[in-house]
Write a protein that holds these residues in place. Structure first.
Motif, PDB file in Angstrom:
ATOM      1  N   PRO A   1      -3.976  -9.346  -0.058  1.00 60.17           N
ATOM      2  CA  PRO A   1      -2.664  -8.704  -0.013  1.00 60.17           C
ATOM      3  C   PRO A   1      -2.711  -7.265  -0.508  1.00 60.17           C
ATOM      4  O   PRO A   1      -3.359  -6.953  -1.513  1.00 60.17           O
ATOM      5  N   ASP A   2      -2.041  -6.392   0.230  1.00 61.42           N
ATOM      6  CA  ASP A   2      -1.861  -5.003  -0.161  1.00 61.42           C
ATOM      7  C   ASP A   2      -0.524  -4.884  -0.891  1.00 61.42           C
ATOM      8  O   ASP A   2       0.235  -5.851  -0.994  1.00 61.42           O
TER       9      ASP A   2
ATOM     10  N   GLY B   1      11.301   7.261  -7.742  1.00 57.80           N
ATOM     11  CA  GLY B   1      12.371   6.279  -7.678  1.00 57.80           C
ATOM     12  C   GLY B   1      12.052   5.048  -6.861  1.00 57.80           C
ATOM     13  O   GLY B   1      12.844   4.683  -5.976  1.00 57.80           O
ATOM     14  N   PRO B   2      10.944   4.349  -7.126  1.00 61.47           N
ATOM     15  CA  PRO B   2      10.659   3.125  -6.358  1.00 61.47           C
ATOM     16  C   PRO B   2      11.750   2.097  -6.564  1.00 61.47           C
ATOM     17  O   PRO B   2      12.198   1.862  -7.689  1.00 61.47           O
ATOM     18  N   TYR B   3      12.180   1.480  -5.484  1.00 57.72           N
ATOM     19  CA  TYR B   3      13.312   0.559  -5.548  1.00 57.72           C
ATOM     20  C   TYR B   3      12.982  -0.828  -5.036  1.00 57.72           C
ATOM     21  O   TYR B   3      13.730  -1.770  -5.277  1.00 57.72           O
ATOM     22  N   SER B   4      11.884  -0.971  -4.334  1.00 56.69           N
ATOM     23  CA  SER B   4      11.540  -2.264  -3.747  1.00 56.69           C
ATOM     24  C   SER B   4      10.040  -2.333  -3.554  1.00 56.69           C
ATOM     25  O   SER B   4       9.389  -1.314  -3.274  1.00 56.69           O
ATOM     26  N   ALA B   5       9.468  -3.541  -3.705  1.00 56.48           N
ATOM     27  CA  ALA B   5       8.034  -3.761  -3.506  1.00 56.48           C
ATOM     28  C   ALA B   5       7.825  -4.911  -2.527  1.00 56.48           C
ATOM     29  O   ALA B   5       8.645  -5.832  -2.445  1.00 56.48           O
ATOM     30  N   ALA B   6       6.721  -4.840  -1.790  1.00 57.98           N
ATOM     31  CA  ALA B   6       6.353  -5.915  -0.868  1.00 57.98           C
ATOM     32  C   ALA B   6       4.838  -6.045  -0.840  1.00 57.98           C
ATOM     33  O   ALA B   6       4.115  -5.129  -1.248  1.00 57.98           O
ATOM     34  N   VAL B   7       4.355  -7.185  -0.341  1.00 63.86           N
ATOM     35  CA  VAL B   7       2.913  -7.480  -0.380  1.00 63.86           C
ATOM     36  C   VAL B   7       2.418  -7.883   1.021  1.00 63.86           C
ATOM     37  O   VAL B   7       2.164  -9.052   1.288  1.00 63.86           O
ATOM     38  N   PRO B   8       2.259  -6.906   1.916  1.00 61.97           N
ATOM     39  CA  PRO B   8       1.744  -7.199   3.255  1.00 61.97           C
ATOM     40  C   PRO B   8       0.223  -7.332   3.263  1.00 61.97           C
ATOM     41  O   PRO B   8      -0.448  -7.000   2.286  1.00 61.97           O
ATOM     42  N   ASP B   9      -0.313  -7.818   4.373  1.00 60.70           N
ATOM     43  CA  ASP B   9      -1.748  -7.689   4.668  1.00 60.70           C
ATOM     44  C   ASP B   9      -1.829  -6.740   5.858  1.00 60.70           C
ATOM     45  O   ASP B   9      -1.693  -7.146   7.010  1.00 60.70           O
ATOM     46  N   LEU B  10      -2.054  -5.469   5.571  1.00 64.80           N
ATOM     47  CA  LEU B  10      -1.954  -4.434   6.602  1.00 64.80           C
ATOM     48  C   LEU B  10      -3.177  -4.342   7.489  1.00 64.80           C
ATOM     49  O   LEU B  10      -3.096  -3.775   8.589  1.00 64.80           O
ATOM     50  N   ASN B  11      -4.333  -4.869   7.044  1.00 67.93           N
ATOM     51  CA  ASN B  11      -5.559  -4.746   7.853  1.00 67.93           C
ATOM     52  C   ASN B  11      -6.207  -6.090   8.142  1.00 67.93           C
ATOM     53  O   ASN B  11      -7.362  -6.145   8.570  1.00 67.93           O
ATOM     54  N   ASN B  12      -5.507  -7.169   7.899  1.00 67.63           N
ATOM     55  CA  ASN B  12      -5.968  -8.519   8.252  1.00 67.63           C
ATOM     56  C   ASN B  12      -7.309  -8.875   7.606  1.00 67.63           C
ATOM     57  O   ASN B  12      -8.162  -9.499   8.221  1.00 67.63           O
ATOM     58  N   ASP B  13      -7.457  -8.523   6.328  1.00 71.27           N
ATOM     59  CA  ASP B  13      -8.670  -8.903   5.622  1.00 71.27           C
ATOM     60  C   ASP B  13      -8.449 -10.069   4.677  1.00 71.27           C
ATOM     61  O   ASP B  13      -9.345 -10.466   3.930  1.00 71.27           O
ATOM     62  N   GLY B  14      -7.243 -10.637   4.709  1.00 69.13           N
ATOM     63  CA  GLY B  14      -6.939 -11.778   3.861  1.00 69.13           C
ATOM     64  C   GLY B  14      -6.606 -11.426   2.436  1.00 69.13           C
ATOM     65  O   GLY B  14      -6.351 -12.323   1.627  1.00 69.13           O
TER      66      GLY B  14
END
Length: 475
Positions: free
Chosen positions: A212-213, A197-210
């Motif tokens: 997007p995750d 049941g995925p309801y939301s998505a986001a695009v962080p940079d979790l490891n600072n490699d430039g």
């Protein structure tokens, strides 16, 4: 300026078509899909305005004798209605007028420096010449993105300079990605399995490699799915991260000032937020922050001017906003709740009137309205001022769409199959909604530049017909 009491009464008439309750979860059938991916080449407007009519009666007299005056009367006449926000009529709240007009001495007039009506030609959509004040989009293009898309995010996953699109698909328990070609078109769809049941998505940079995750909040699974970008466009699945009951919305932002983006999850069924501080490898110390009843959205901004990000949740069940003040290192205090005008779904934060304090905008689906709440600089808000936007508004974005330097609102109207743009005037007020058709039941809207022309494009996740709608700007 007219009194707030007058405008409060006038705005009662500013109603739009009502909507649903914003509480659809969708099916949660599990589908096994690959866990890695190589990126190969990713509002029925409801506008009515309060009006005022002035009734005038004239009397006259006719002399019939030198010493006697026989009174006569003239039948009362009613002048034309003057509709607040229109040219020559009183301004709407917060010095707002309809599109193309400015508020001068509490009267809406043409946009000119001296307050007089201008004869300059208006900005013309479709002439290829971007101009401040334009809100122009071509008819939408529909893209298949899987079954039941309910959230959409934009990022350049493969670092080719083109914006890509990712969707969370509530009915098939996956994320789908289409990489952009840079001309407004997209490459083939690739699917990634996520939780239930995925309801939301986001695009962080979790490891600072430039690079997007990609992450999702999974409402039926009560967890977060993480796909980490290897820097070359390959998204590699990571172990799921536990969140609270009904993990409904996920926010990516840097909460503690280090080199890594962090995550915040709004847990609809637990009346809480889960705070996940990244150390570049994982999330070593998840924390829980209690908020109001039934949070459906969360945003972050400095609400009290101390330089640290605070969290603001939209609590659908509580019809309020919860503000949890941060200390700058990822910790948050107990919430302070403020009424928000109704059962709120989404919240956006920005300084809308230039006073240095962060304000809030919320969607209220049942009312067909957005409400603007002015921040007090201490973490609280003033009264909610309503603006019509379209039937059943769900997601929103605060962005300068018109290019005039003032922040505008873009709202996905689930019940109207539209997005509406409400132009801001820079004083915290907004004009009438300008609707643009999209697919069926849009939940979320995001911005991008998909054809690299420098103009703002829009994309919506349409849960009703399993598409996204891409609206390219048409300057």
């Amino acid at each position: 300026m007219a009194s707030w009491t007058r405008y409060g009464l006038a705005l009662v008439a500013l109603t739009a078509c009502g909507g649903g309750d914003g509480d659809d979860t969708g099916a949660t059938t599990s589908t096994s899909l690959p866990s890695t991916m190589t990126m190969a080449s990713m509002t029925m407007p409801g506008t009515t305005t309060g009006d005022e009519t002035g009734e005038t009666t004239t009397t006259g007299g006719t002399a019939v004798e030198p010493t006697t005056v026989a009174p006569t009367t003239v039948a009362p006449t009613t002048g034309p209605a003057c509709v607040d926000g229109e040219e020559g009529c009183p301004c709407l709240p917060l010095a707002t007028c309809l599109a193309g007009l400015v508020c001068t001495a509490d009267i809406c007039v043409g946009e000119d420096t001296d307050g007089a009506t201008t004869d300059a030609p208006p900005a013309l959509c479709g002439d290829g010449q971007p101009a401040p004040g334009e809100v122009c989009f071509k008819p939408f293009t529909a893209l298949g993105m899987g079954s039941g898309p309910i959230s959409v995010a934009v990022a350049d996953f493969n670092k080719d300079g083109n914006d890509d699109v990712a969707c969370a698909n509530n009915m098939t328990n996956n994320m789908t990605v289409r990489t952009g070609k840079g001309d407004g078109s997209f490459n083939a769809l690739v699917a990634l399995a996520v939780g239930m049941g995925p309801y939301s998505a986001a695009v962080p940079d979790l490891n600072n490699d430039g690079a997007p995750d990609l992450v999702t909040a999974n409402m039926a699974g009560n967890d977060v799915s993480v796909y980490q970008n290897n820097g070359a466009g390959m998204l590699v699945g990571q172990p799921a991260i536990a969140a609270g009951a009904g993990a409904r919305y996920i926010l990516a932002t840097n909460l503690n000032g280090d080199d890594y983006d962090d995550l915040v999850v709004a847990n609809y069924g637990a009346d809480s937020l889960t705070v996940l501080i990244s150390d570049g490898v994982g999330f070593p110390a998840p924390a829980t922050v209690g908020v109001g009843t039934g949070p459906t959205w969360v945003a972050a901004a400095d609400m009290n001017g101390d330089g640290s990000l605070d969290l603001v949740s939209a609590n659908y069940g509580g019809s309020n906003l919860s503000v949890s003040l941060g200390n700058g290192v990822g910790n948050f205090g107990p919430p302070t709740n403020s009424p928000a005008g109704g059962q709120v779904y989404a919240v956006g934060l920005a300084d809308l009137n230039g006073d240095g304090d962060t304000d809030a905008v919320v969607t209220v689906p049942a009312a067909g309205q957005v409400f603007v709440l002015q921040g007090d600089g201490l973490g609280g808000f003033g009264g909610a001022i309503p603006y019509p936007c379209g039937a059943d508004p769900i997601g929103l974005v605060v962005h300068d769409i018109s290019g005039d330097g003032a922040l505008d609102l873009v709202v996905a109207n689930r019940g109207a199959n539209t997005v509406s743009v409400l132009r801001g005037n820079g004083n915290g007020g907004f004009g009438a909604p300008e609707p643009f058709a999209v697919g069926m039941a849009p939940y979320v809207v995001a911005t991008g530049d998909f054809n690299k022309d420098g103009a703002v494009d829009l994309v919506t996740a349409n849960n009703g017909d399993s598409t996204v709608s891409v609206l390219l700007a048409d300057p």
